[in-house]
Write an enzyme that holds these catalytic residues in place. Structure first.
Site, mmCIF file in Angstrom:
data_model
loop_
_atom_site.group_PDB
_atom_site.id
_atom_site.type_symbol
_atom_site.label_atom_id
_atom_site.label_comp_id
_atom_site.label_asym_id
_atom_site.label_seq_id
_atom_site.Cartn_x
_atom_site.Cartn_y
_atom_site.Cartn_z
ATOM 1 N N LYS A 26 0.847 -1.184 0.000
ATOM 2 C CA LYS A 26 0.000 0.000 0.000
ATOM 3 C C LYS A 26 0.889 1.243 0.000
ATOM 4 O O LYS A 26 0.693 2.155 -0.772
ATOM 5 C CB LYS A 26 -0.908 -0.043 1.234
ATOM 6 C CG LYS A 26 -1.887 1.078 1.288
ATOM 7 C CD LYS A 26 -2.745 0.977 2.525
ATOM 8 C CE LYS A 26 -3.342 2.325 2.842
ATOM 9 N NZ LYS A 26 -4.005 2.369 4.136
ATOM 10 N N GLU A 66 10.954 -4.750 3.701
ATOM 11 C CA GLU A 66 11.017 -6.163 3.299
ATOM 12 C C GLU A 66 10.545 -6.334 1.850
ATOM 13 O O GLU A 66 11.160 -7.034 1.052
ATOM 14 C CB GLU A 66 10.142 -7.026 4.226
ATOM 15 C CG GLU A 66 10.569 -7.052 5.688
ATOM 16 C CD GLU A 66 9.979 -5.915 6.508
ATOM 17 O OE1 GLU A 66 9.551 -4.893 5.915
ATOM 18 O OE2 GLU A 66 9.954 -6.036 7.741
ATOM 19 N N GLY A 82 -4.091 -1.960 5.874
ATOM 20 C CA GLY A 82 -3.348 -3.119 5.377
ATOM 21 C C GLY A 82 -3.997 -4.444 5.757
ATOM 22 O O GLY A 82 -4.190 -5.327 4.926
ATOM 23 N N ARG A 83 -4.368 -4.579 7.030
ATOM 24 C CA ARG A 83 -4.918 -5.870 7.487
ATOM 25 C C ARG A 83 -6.369 -6.083 7.059
ATOM 26 O O ARG A 83 -6.954 -7.126 7.342
ATOM 27 C CB ARG A 83 -4.758 -5.990 9.004
ATOM 28 C CG ARG A 83 -5.334 -4.824 9.782
ATOM 29 C CD ARG A 83 -4.804 -4.796 11.205
ATOM 30 N NE ARG A 83 -5.209 -3.597 11.929
ATOM 31 C CZ ARG A 83 -4.552 -2.451 11.921
ATOM 32 N NH1 ARG A 83 -3.451 -2.326 11.184
ATOM 33 N NH2 ARG A 83 -4.973 -1.418 12.625
ATOM 34 N N GLU A 140 -2.928 -6.240 15.716
ATOM 35 C CA GLU A 140 -2.516 -4.936 15.194
ATOM 36 C C GLU A 140 -3.649 -3.920 15.382
ATOM 37 O O GLU A 140 -3.411 -2.732 15.575
ATOM 38 C CB GLU A 140 -2.115 -5.053 13.713
ATOM 39 C CG GLU A 140 -1.216 -3.927 13.245
ATOM 40 C CD GLU A 140 -0.498 -4.215 11.929
ATOM 41 O OE1 GLU A 140 0.721 -4.432 11.926
ATOM 42 O OE2 GLU A 140 -1.175 -4.209 10.883
ATOM 43 N N HIS A 143 -1.820 -32.420 20.016
ATOM 44 C CA HIS A 143 -0.613 -33.153 20.415
ATOM 45 C C HIS A 143 0.531 -32.196 20.695
ATOM 46 O O HIS A 143 1.690 -32.589 20.702
ATOM 47 C CB HIS A 143 -0.240 -34.149 19.312
ATOM 48 C CG HIS A 143 -1.351 -35.128 19.057
ATOM 49 N ND1 HIS A 143 -1.514 -36.270 19.804
ATOM 50 C CD2 HIS A 143 -2.395 -35.096 18.202
ATOM 51 C CE1 HIS A 143 -2.586 -36.923 19.381
ATOM 52 N NE2 HIS A 143 -3.148 -36.219 18.413
ATOM 53 N N LYS A 149 10.649 0.055 12.881
ATOM 54 C CA LYS A 149 11.112 0.361 11.520
ATOM 55 C C LYS A 149 12.133 1.499 11.553
ATOM 56 O O LYS A 149 13.170 1.442 10.909
ATOM 57 C CB LYS A 149 9.924 0.787 10.649
ATOM 58 C CG LYS A 149 8.944 -0.321 10.318
ATOM 59 C CD LYS A 149 7.911 0.203 9.335
ATOM 60 C CE LYS A 149 6.727 -0.720 9.208
ATOM 61 N NZ LYS A 149 5.610 -0.161 8.461
HETATM 62 O O1 F6P Z 1 3.356 -3.880 9.857
HETATM 63 C C1 F6P Z 1 2.781 -2.664 9.583
HETATM 64 C C2 F6P Z 1 2.094 -2.651 8.264
HETATM 65 O O2 F6P Z 1 1.845 -1.325 7.952
HETATM 66 C C3 F6P Z 1 0.810 -3.467 8.219
HETATM 67 O O3 F6P Z 1 -0.266 -2.809 8.764
HETATM 68 C C4 F6P Z 1 0.677 -3.722 6.762
HETATM 69 O O4 F6P Z 1 -0.218 -4.738 6.503
HETATM 70 C C5 F6P Z 1 2.112 -4.055 6.394
HETATM 71 O O5 F6P Z 1 2.894 -3.202 7.219
HETATM 72 C C6 F6P Z 1 2.471 -3.879 4.955
HETATM 73 O O6 F6P Z 1 2.334 -2.558 4.536
HETATM 74 P P1 F6P Z 1 2.410 -2.154 3.001
HETATM 75 O O7 F6P Z 1 1.267 -2.789 2.286
HETATM 76 O O8 F6P Z 1 2.329 -0.656 2.970
HETATM 77 O O9 F6P Z 1 3.721 -2.649 2.445
#
Ligand code: F6P
Length: 554
Positions: free
Chosen positions: A212, A218, A273-274, A359, A390, A518
């Protein structure tokens, strides 16, 4: 006054005080006895809606409990809060934005204006764009640089840009388009990348960069690594557009990365995001399962939205589940909740709900910034049954903590193997039954004596074999893990999370806490790699940096 502008201290409300008193009265409540005393308990405490059957009769609740919990929901203004959420009011107060994941599920022709624009039209425009891409790939019309059709799709994204899409494509594997394989690249870990590239060919792979913000470390590092790999494999730079597409609300950054403008699918700032799995973020799942199934997921979620908005609270699944969570978290000192799917395909739902709940509700201040006066978000954990039986169910049965659990199980298996499914279903039911019934000292002793054990042995063993029981759970039964049921199930949990946030007066749609790690990460990286010489603020972090530097060869 909107609920997100007027902070309430929930602990001062009359229903809260009534719940406190009621909790005292419930100290000796026993589920076994409650079932014995009320032959209608099961039918009174079950609901059937949106393709989901919810049994919440195995909870530490009497008739009065539900009444007061529902009073609490009314007292905190839940009805207005739901309406505000759906209407696109800025319920994400710290960021001044709406949280309109429900709009993504609304049918074409509906109207919802945000800043003067009917967003339902925009949403369906993007759905058509996705449909077009999915058809081109499924029909073998989208070709890689050697003119071969796409066979593999790599979802490069993390958090909500990974967990939701992965959940959908894995849960609906039985509906998958056989010619397209979906892969996921989330973590900044060379091993994950290394294992992925063993399975794909540059000629026939489409990388979808999902972010987003287009600013997530990452994801950007993985996208760069994928691009370098593509070029190293002989992929021409001029044909990158056939292998890299993106979903982002930051078009400028995506273009700067090298994605062609026409290959960027939008996502809006009013989707968290979530909560983004209902948007183009699920492009990889759409490629896995096809658009007709995507539409079924959306429609299943939409039926749950309608249920949440219209059903009286007493028979409203997300409302009751949210209130039960508050009941245990705030009145029984229970601080974690297990999600236990009894279905292989649904195994990733725990991870998705973990992000969704933790979150969203891992907050300690209310909308106006004042500290909460009570415990908020729970630890969400769990995993697929029977495997968990288990591993960690022992703690559920005999540990010192009270951990409510949700059992989720389908009636029909897609892959019947002899009587496996009957056994799986039976195990699911017997676990919730064991949690509730437990085993009394008398029962244990009688059992041991029946086996002819000497009395001294009976007395020595009995305390270890007593199981307190009276441990709560919900059971959610679906006919099968179909796209429609999956949509309704995920939406139900989203609304449950929202209900809790409204009770506590917190913002379920921001996540400032994630930012600090971050920010600090950049400084640590610079010191670790020698770009910066200055020492870390604390001796522990500096000591670990030094340890890495003196041992790392590479
Ligand atoms: O971990 C924080 C966060 O902003 C989440 O809320 C989100 O789902 C994820 O990082 C990925 O964010 P983006 O879609 O901006 O890469």
């Amino acid at each position: 006054m909107a609920y997100y502008r007027t902070p309430h201290d929930v602990t001062t409300l009359s229903a809260w005080l009534a719940l406190k008193q009621h909790r005292q009265a419930m100290q000796d409540f026993n589920m076994r006895k409650a079932f014995d005393a009320d032959p209608k308990r099961f039918s009174r405490l079950t609901l059937n809606s949106c393709g989901l059957f919810l049994d919440y009769s195995k909870n530490l609740i009497a008739a009065k409990t539900r009444t007061i919990l529902v009073e609490l929901a009314h007292e905190v203004g839940l009805k207005d809060a739901i309406n505000a959420l759906y209407a696109g009011e800025p319920v994400n107060s710290s960021e001044g934005r709406p949280a309109l994941h429900t709009a993504l599920r609304r049918p074409v022709g509906d109207k919802l204006s945000v800043n003067g624009v009917n967003i339902i039209t925009d949403i369906h425009k993007v759905l058509n764009q996705i449909t077009n891409l999915v058809h081109r790939i499924h029909d073998g019309l989208w070709l890689g640089y050697t003119e071969k059709p796409i066979t593999d799709v790599v979802n490069i994204g993390i958090g909500g840009s990974f967990l939701g899409p992965e959940l959908i494509s894995e849960a609906l594997l039985s509906y998958a388009h056989k010619d397209v394989q979906c892969h996921y690249l989330a973590n900044i870990d060379g091993s994950e990348f290394h294992e992925l590239i063993k399975k794909i060919s540059a000629e026939t792979t489409l990388f979808i960069v999902l972010s987003k913000s287009f600013n997530t470390l990452e994801t950007l590092k993985n996208a760069q690594a994928a691009r370098a790999w593509y070029l190293a494999k002989g992929g021409p730079k001029g044909k990158l557009y056939r292998h890299f597409i993106a979903v982002s609300s930051n078009k400028v950054a995506a273009i700067a990365f090298g994605i062609s403008e026409e290959n960027i699918f939008p996502i809006w700032d009013w989707v968290g995001g979530r909560y983004s799995l209902w948007s183009a973020i699920s492009l990889s799942s759409a490629l896995a399962i096809g658009m007709s199934n995507v539409k079924e997921i959306l429609s299943g979620a939409y039926t749950m939205d309608q249920h949440f908005q219209n059903a009286p609270f007493e028979v409203n699944m997300p409302v009751l589940l949210g209130l039960l969570s508050v009941w245990y978290g705030n009145f029984w000192g229970s601080h974690s909740h297990a999600i236990l799917p009894y279905d292989h395909y649904l195994r990733n739902i725990t991870k998705h709900l973990q992000q969704l709940d933790m979150e969203s509700n891992g907050k300690s201040v209310r909308h106006d910034g004042t500290p909460v006066s009570t415990y908020t978000g729970s630890v969400i954990w769990g995993g697929v049954g029977c495997n968990g039986q288990h591993a960690y169910h022992q703690l559920l049965h005999q540990g010192t903590q009270l951990i409510p659990a949700d059992f989720i199980v389908p009636i029909v298996s897609f892959n019947p193997v002899t009587d496996h499914h009957q056994w799986l279903f039976a195990n699911c039911l017997s676990q919730s039954q064991a949690l509730m019934l437990g085993k009394t000292r008398n029962e244990v002793e009688a059992e041991l004596r029946d086996k002819g054990m000497p009395e001294s042995e009976v007395q020595r063993l009995a305390p270890h074999k007593v199981i307190s029981g009276n441990r709560p759970s919900n059971t959610i039964v679906v006919e099968k893990i179909s796209p429609r049921c999956l949509g309704a199930l995920i939406a139900m949990y989203e609304h449950k999370v929202f209900v809790k946030s409204v009770v506590w007066g917190i913002n379920a749609f921001d996540q400032w806490g994630v930012e600090l790690g971050k920010e600090l990460g950049k400084g640590v990286y610079n010191r670790l790699t020698g770009v910066e010489a200055s020492s870390a603020e604390d001796a522990s972090t500096q000591g670990l940096i030094n340890y890495f530097r003196s041992h790392h060869r590479g």
